[in-house]
Write an enzyme that holds these catalytic residues in place. Structure first.
Site, short mmCIF file in Angstrom:
data_model
loop_
_atom_site.label_atom_id
_atom_site.label_comp_id
_atom_site.label_asym_id
_atom_site.label_seq_id
_atom_site.Cartn_x
_atom_site.Cartn_y
_atom_site.Cartn_z
N LYS A 114 84.07 40.02 47.26
CA LYS A 114 82.64 40.20 47.54
C LYS A 114 81.84 38.98 47.09
CE LYS A 114 79.94 42.55 44.52
NZ LYS A 114 78.71 41.82 44.17
N ASN A 115 82.12 38.51 45.88
CA ASN A 115 81.29 37.43 45.31
C ASN A 115 81.53 36.08 45.96
OD1 ASN A 115 80.16 39.32 43.70
ND2 ASN A 115 81.09 38.63 41.78
N ARG A 167 70.39 42.18 44.83
CA ARG A 167 69.79 41.15 44.00
C ARG A 167 70.32 39.76 44.36
NH1 ARG A 167 70.39 37.80 40.12
NH2 ARG A 167 68.67 37.45 38.70
N CYS A 184 67.55 44.44 37.13
CA CYS A 184 68.50 45.36 37.74
C CYS A 184 69.18 46.14 36.63
CB CYS A 184 69.52 44.61 38.59
SG CYS A 184 70.77 43.81 37.59
N ARG A 186 67.88 39.87 34.19
CA ARG A 186 68.46 38.92 35.16
C ARG A 186 67.43 37.94 35.73
NH1 ARG A 186 73.25 41.70 38.60
NH2 ARG A 186 74.00 39.57 38.71
N ILE A 241 65.75 34.31 37.11
CA ILE A 241 66.27 33.28 38.03
C ILE A 241 65.65 31.92 37.68
CG2 ILE A 241 66.92 34.77 39.96
CD1 ILE A 241 64.18 33.90 41.23
N ASP A 242 65.25 31.78 36.41
CA ASP A 242 64.60 30.52 35.98
C ASP A 242 65.49 29.30 36.23
OD1 ASP A 242 66.16 31.89 34.02
OD2 ASP A 242 65.52 30.43 32.52
N LEU A 243 66.80 29.45 36.03
CA LEU A 243 67.70 28.30 36.21
C LEU A 243 67.76 27.89 37.69
CD1 LEU A 243 70.62 29.45 33.86
CD2 LEU A 243 68.86 27.76 33.37
N ASP A 257 82.72 41.23 34.69
CA ASP A 257 82.89 42.28 35.69
C ASP A 257 84.14 43.13 35.43
OD1 ASP A 257 80.62 41.39 36.89
OD2 ASP A 257 81.59 40.53 38.66
N ILE A 261 77.75 37.95 28.45
CA ILE A 261 77.10 37.45 29.66
C ILE A 261 75.80 38.20 29.97
CG2 ILE A 261 77.40 36.92 32.12
CD1 ILE A 261 79.30 35.34 30.32
N ARG A 277 79.07 49.14 46.93
CA ARG A 277 78.65 47.74 47.04
C ARG A 277 79.82 46.78 46.87
NH1 ARG A 277 75.43 46.30 42.59
NH2 ARG A 277 75.80 44.29 43.53
#
Ligand code: UD1
Length: 418
Positions: A22-23, A92, A116, A121, A123-125, A306, A328, A398
């Site tokens: 998936k990823n 997301r 989430c 989580r 997203i600044d980076l 994960d 993480i 998902r």
């Protein structure tokens, strides 16, 4: 609401085919936007997150068809640069489309993905890196309004943390930028390598994928190609955990054991025997697992976050106490409360979980809290006495294709009830 109903205590046997990752599939599908022409993405898993990516591509004007495990994307007709709020909320990781849409169209409009089930989580980076490439980004009222004057410009970007999504967004934005981009402290996950392999086949010039420093020499344009997605390493570990918790022997087909090199010693420490060759892995588990000492989740090649939940489920019935340290995500132990409802003994102190193995779990009704947490509950249900009902299984859908069919095929007693 659909739920999974599991009758536990059945041994598993036989073979499971592992699907495409998936990823990997999600960023590769986003990358098809950059290739002016048709890309065939093979070994693409049938998951709700992949369906959401396809809906985004169609909304943007791409022609997308699916035949078996192959998704074909023709991006020539692309005529929009926004992602609807519903699709941003549904997945997301839609944020990975940002770099690709802006690079292709010169603008991108979408809502902020927000928090989430795993925590805030941020997203600044992603945003800071895209700004360094020359993108103008306005953050207003929960929306991201992005524009590019001319072309993005290559530069050196040092990430404060090797974020997978940020690394992917930088690669997607810079592959057709002017000049050379260097990413320092890049994420090294196999899914990053797969994305770069796809892009290089489309004419990109990326080197260093899988290492901490990635160099991207911008090219004028990309063309379509045919690509096969790598096997899903987290699905692999999930079925290994299913074998381990039920004391079973299973064969997993279409796996890449190199991608789970730091996970295999954990299963061996727990008493499992593992043999692998030519894309197949055979795991045999003892009747009672040993405890494992300490598992620390880390960026790749460390132990994957994960895999933490499925492995915690199997350790809940091991002989002795195991310790998990989640490095993480800030909030990744929600499944522990549900495992406790099945009889597990787990204490959480901040980032640390102490799992005292019990002799048996007892079936009960539990709620899937997130994708991997939901899979952990299914695994626990396979070993629990009596009936376990797992609700909120849209989380599981998902990331796991046909989980109940796969498990039934190897002897589990499990059904989906709508
Ligand atoms: C990806 C995976 C997810 C996996 C995770 C870590 C996909 C679709 N998802 O998620 O399954 O669990 O990698 O291996 O590939 N962070 C920031 N600022 C940012 C970006 C990230 O602070 O701008 C933090 C996050 O909050 C988190 C950590 O960095 O604590 C790791 O996140 P990241 O590597 O970005 O994970 P994702 O790409 O979201």
């Amino acid at each position: 609401m659909a739920k999974l109903v599991i009758e536990g205590k059945h041994k598993l046997s036989g073979a499971v085919n592992i699907h495409g990752a998936k990823n990997s599939a999600l960023p590769v599908l986003a990358a098809t936007l950059l290739a002016k022409g048709t890309s065939e993405i093979h070994n693409c898993p049938m998951l709700s997150d992949v369906a959401a990516s396809v809906r985004i591509l169609r909304h943007l004007g791409c022609n997308v068809t699916r035949s078996g495990d192959c998704v074909t994307v023709d991006s020539l007709g692309l005529n929009r640069s926004d992602i609807p709020d519903t699709l941003m909320r549904e997945m997301r990781s839609s944020i990975v489309f940002l770099g690709a849409i802006a690079a292709r169209t010169g603008e991108a409009h979408m809502s902020f993905p927000g928090g989430c089930e795993l925590g805030t989580r941020p997203i600044d980076l992603h945003l800071s890196a895209l700004r360094q490439l020359g993108m103008e980004i306005l953050e207003e009222g929960g929306r991201l309004e992005c524009s590019v004057k001319g072309r993005l410009r290559g530069t050196t970007i040092a990430l404060a943390f090797p974020s997978v999504g940020a690394t992917e967004n930088i690669i997607l934005a810079s592959v057709t930028a002017e000049g050379t981009t260097s990413i320092l402290n890049a994420a090294r996950e196999p899914e990053i390598v797969d994305l770069c392999n796809y892009l290089n086949k489309c004419g990109a010039r990326i080197s260093g994928a899988g290492e901490s420093a990635i160099t991207i020499e911008g090219v004028d344009s990309l063309y379509g190609c045919s690509h096969s997605v790598i096997p899903d390493r987290i699905e692999t570990v999930t079925y290994m955990a299913a074998a381990a918790i039920t004391g079973s022997t299973l064969t997993l087909k279409n796996v890449n054991t190199g991608h789970i090199a730091t996970v295999l010693p954990v299963f061996r420490e727990a008493g499992c025997t593992i043999a692998s060759s030519g894309g197949e892995l055979k795991i045999s588990a003892p009747n009672r697992l040993n405890r494992i000492h300490t598992i620390r989740t880390m960026p790749y090649p460390g132990f994957p976050t994960d895999a933490q939940a499925p492995v915690m489920a199997m350790m809940s019935v091991a002989d002795g106490t195991s310790v998990f340290i989640e490095n993480i995500f800030e909030s990744r132990y929600k499944h522990a409360g549900e495992l406790i409802r099945l009889g597990a003994k787990i204490k959480i102190e901040g980032r640390v979980a102490i799992v005292e193995g019990v002799k048996r779990l007892y079936g009960s009704e539990v709620v899937s809290t997130d994708l991997r947490g939901g899979a952990a509950l299914v695994i626990a249900g396979l070993a629990a006495e009596g009936i376990t009902e797992v609700t909120q299984i849209h989380h599981i859908d998902r990331g796991y294709e046909k989980i109940e069919e796969n498990l039934r095929g190897i002897g589990a007693v499990i059904k989906r009830v709508d």
